[in-house]
Design an enzyme around this catalytic site. Structure first.
Site, PDB file in Angstrom:
ATOM      1  N   HIS A  19       0.919  -1.242  -0.063  1.00  0.00           N
ATOM      2  CA  HIS A  19      -0.022  -0.011  -0.174  1.00  0.00           C
ATOM      3  C   HIS A  19       0.848   1.188  -0.023  1.00  0.00           C
ATOM      4  O   HIS A  19       0.417   2.332  -0.532  1.00  0.00           O
ATOM      5  CB  HIS A  19      -0.916  -0.025   1.036  1.00  0.00           C
ATOM      6  CG  HIS A  19      -2.154  -1.130   1.199  1.00  0.00           C
ATOM      7  ND1 HIS A  19      -2.588  -1.671   2.008  1.00  0.00           N
ATOM      8  CD2 HIS A  19      -2.528  -1.661   0.033  1.00  0.00           C
ATOM      9  CE1 HIS A  19      -3.430  -2.570   1.563  1.00  0.00           C
ATOM     10  NE2 HIS A  19      -3.464  -2.594   0.264  1.00  0.00           N
ATOM     11  N   HIS A  42      -8.152  -8.166  -7.392  1.00  0.00           N
ATOM     12  CA  HIS A  42      -8.417  -9.087  -6.156  1.00  0.00           C
ATOM     13  C   HIS A  42      -8.600  -8.140  -5.219  1.00  0.00           C
ATOM     14  O   HIS A  42      -7.879  -8.020  -4.130  1.00  0.00           O
ATOM     15  CB  HIS A  42      -7.513  -9.866  -5.843  1.00  0.00           C
ATOM     16  CG  HIS A  42      -7.090 -11.090  -6.960  1.00  0.00           C
ATOM     17  ND1 HIS A  42      -6.307 -10.730  -8.109  1.00  0.00           N
ATOM     18  CD2 HIS A  42      -7.504 -12.489  -6.973  1.00  0.00           C
ATOM     19  CE1 HIS A  42      -6.283 -11.902  -8.764  1.00  0.00           C
ATOM     20  NE2 HIS A  42      -6.751 -12.875  -8.248  1.00  0.00           N
ATOM     21  N   SER A  98      -6.597  -2.157  -0.585  1.00  0.00           N
ATOM     22  CA  SER A  98      -6.258  -1.181  -1.758  1.00  0.00           C
ATOM     23  C   SER A  98      -7.223  -0.630  -2.483  1.00  0.00           C
ATOM     24  O   SER A  98      -7.071   0.776  -2.643  1.00  0.00           O
ATOM     25  CB  SER A  98      -5.898  -2.315  -2.817  1.00  0.00           C
ATOM     26  OG  SER A  98      -4.780  -3.011  -2.355  1.00  0.00           O
ATOM     27  N   GLU A 116     -13.859  -9.180  -7.673  1.00  0.00           N
ATOM     28  CA  GLU A 116     -13.692  -9.959  -6.707  1.00  0.00           C
ATOM     29  C   GLU A 116     -14.418 -11.289  -6.795  1.00  0.00           C
ATOM     30  O   GLU A 116     -15.509 -11.024  -7.109  1.00  0.00           O
ATOM     31  CB  GLU A 116     -14.053  -9.496  -5.230  1.00  0.00           C
ATOM     32  CG  GLU A 116     -13.990 -10.581  -4.017  1.00  0.00           C
ATOM     33  CD  GLU A 116     -12.608 -11.005  -3.860  1.00  0.00           C
ATOM     34  OE1 GLU A 116     -12.618 -12.188  -3.813  1.00  0.00           O
ATOM     35  OE2 GLU A 116     -11.459 -10.248  -3.975  1.00  0.00           O
ATOM     36  N   ASP A 141     -13.525 -13.835 -11.816  1.00  0.00           N
ATOM     37  CA  ASP A 141     -11.980 -13.953 -11.679  1.00  0.00           C
ATOM     38  C   ASP A 141     -11.301 -12.763 -12.217  1.00  0.00           C
ATOM     39  O   ASP A 141     -11.577 -12.104 -13.357  1.00  0.00           O
ATOM     40  CB  ASP A 141     -11.887 -15.099 -12.598  1.00  0.00           C
ATOM     41  CG  ASP A 141     -10.472 -15.586 -12.544  1.00  0.00           C
ATOM     42  OD1 ASP A 141      -9.736 -16.015 -11.630  1.00  0.00           O
ATOM     43  OD2 ASP A 141      -9.689 -15.149 -13.669  1.00  0.00           O
ATOM     44  N   GLY A 142     -10.529 -12.340 -11.260  1.00  0.00           N
ATOM     45  CA  GLY A 142      -9.760 -10.969 -11.640  1.00  0.00           C
ATOM     46  C   GLY A 142      -8.571 -11.367 -12.891  1.00  0.00           C
ATOM     47  O   GLY A 142      -8.355 -10.423 -13.459  1.00  0.00           O
ATOM     48  N   ASP A 162      -3.042  -8.798  -7.315  1.00  0.00           N
ATOM     49  CA  ASP A 162      -2.908  -9.140  -5.965  1.00  0.00           C
ATOM     50  C   ASP A 162      -3.648 -10.413  -5.612  1.00  0.00           C
ATOM     51  O   ASP A 162      -4.307 -10.411  -4.688  1.00  0.00           O
ATOM     52  CB  ASP A 162      -3.219  -7.786  -5.204  1.00  0.00           C
ATOM     53  CG  ASP A 162      -2.964  -8.312  -3.536  1.00  0.00           C
ATOM     54  OD1 ASP A 162      -2.021  -9.018  -3.380  1.00  0.00           O
ATOM     55  OD2 ASP A 162      -3.805  -7.783  -2.881  1.00  0.00           O
TER      56      ASP A 162
END
Length: 284
Positions: A19, A42, A98, A116, A141-142, A162
């Site tokens: 971050h 994600h 995030s 997500e 699905d990212g 991520d």
């Protein structure tokens, strides 16, 4: 079945590295009047309760962000990130994931695309962030989603990949996705977080090798080690640190990250900690 829940780990040393660099990236994009798009593959629950049963079970936030908030002075270079963390921790005992961090650093005409897949986390994400017209939430699905949704509008922007790395193929999918998306979205800066685990030394090496041989210019690798990776370590499950890959990072990001890594290592890991920052592929 996805089982990873970030609530157990919110505000730990890996979050602080991730971050801090994400905030530096968002601030850099915010320096120009042109709007940006942020993509999070994600996104998790968006923000986290540091007094939840999950957070209290591990105590990772106490050793991470709460320890830093009670230290002084604030490390130069991450003041904006720390200000956000302080206001959320003092106000409601929360920590920004995030998506929430970038939302607080974005402007009225910037756009956030959040993905997500976890059924519980997507509902948390919608409840916490769905009321903002700048935020677009996708239950998908990212890895596949970022391919489908790039290049975005506005094209100027950055993305965070991520994954939880709870499945073996997350490592290879992360590398392939980074390479594929950069070809689809040449204007985008791409950030990839990854864990440093002694049992995953092979996967970490393959990740770096895959990106190096891709011939994509401008791949920067930053790592924070709380203790050394050790192939012979009997318990190779513990997180020894984490890393960030930055593909085509904003101007002067190398200098900005170099300015914070020594301080983060000292504050989070003490004498045993170390850090590294190198170009896997030099910028053009």
């Amino acid at each position: 079945m996805l089982s990873y829940r970030h609530a157990y780990h919110a505000g730990n040393h890996a979050d602080i590295l991730k971050h801090s660099i994400l905030a530096l990236t968002a601030l850099s994009y915010g320096q120009k009047d042109k709007p940006f798009t942020y993509i999070d593959t994600h996104a998790g629950g968006g923000l986290y309760d540091l007094d939840s049963a999950e957070a209290l079970k591990t105590g990772e936030a106490d050793k991470g962000i709460r320890s830093m908030l009670r230290g002084s002075p604030v490390l130069n270079g991450i003041e904006s990130y720390m200000d956000i963390c302080k206001s959320m921790e003092e106000g409601r005992n929360q920590y920004p994931g995030s998506p929430e961090l970038v939302r607080r650093l974005s402007r009225d005409d910037d756009q956030l695309i959040l993905m997500e897949l976890h059924n519980t986390e997507i509902e948390n994400l919608k409840r916490r962030m769905g009321g903002d017209s700048r935020v677009h939430i996708h239950h998908r699905d990212g890895f596949a989603g970022i391919r489908a949704l790039t290049p975005p509008t506005p094209r100027r922007g950055f993305a965070l990949i991520d994954p939880s790395y709870e499945t073996d193929d997350d490592w290879s999918r992360a590398a392939r996705t980074l390479i594929d998306v950069k070809k689809r979205w040449p204007a985008g800066s791409l950030l990839l977080w990854y864990p440093l685990l002694s049992r995953r030394i092979g996967e970490i090496s393959l990740l770096k090798d895959s990106l190096t041989v891709s011939d994509i210019p401008g791949i920067l690798c930053a790592e924070l080690h709380l203790r050394p990776l050790n192939e012979s370590e009997e318990d190779g499950w513990g997180l020894t640190g984490s890393g960030m890959m930055l593909v085509d990072p904003p101007w002067k990001m190398y200098e900005s990250i170099a300015g914070i890594l020594p301080g983060l290592a000292g504050m989070l890991g003490g004498e045993e900690a170390s850090w590294s920052l190198e170009w896997l592929n030099a910028p053009v």
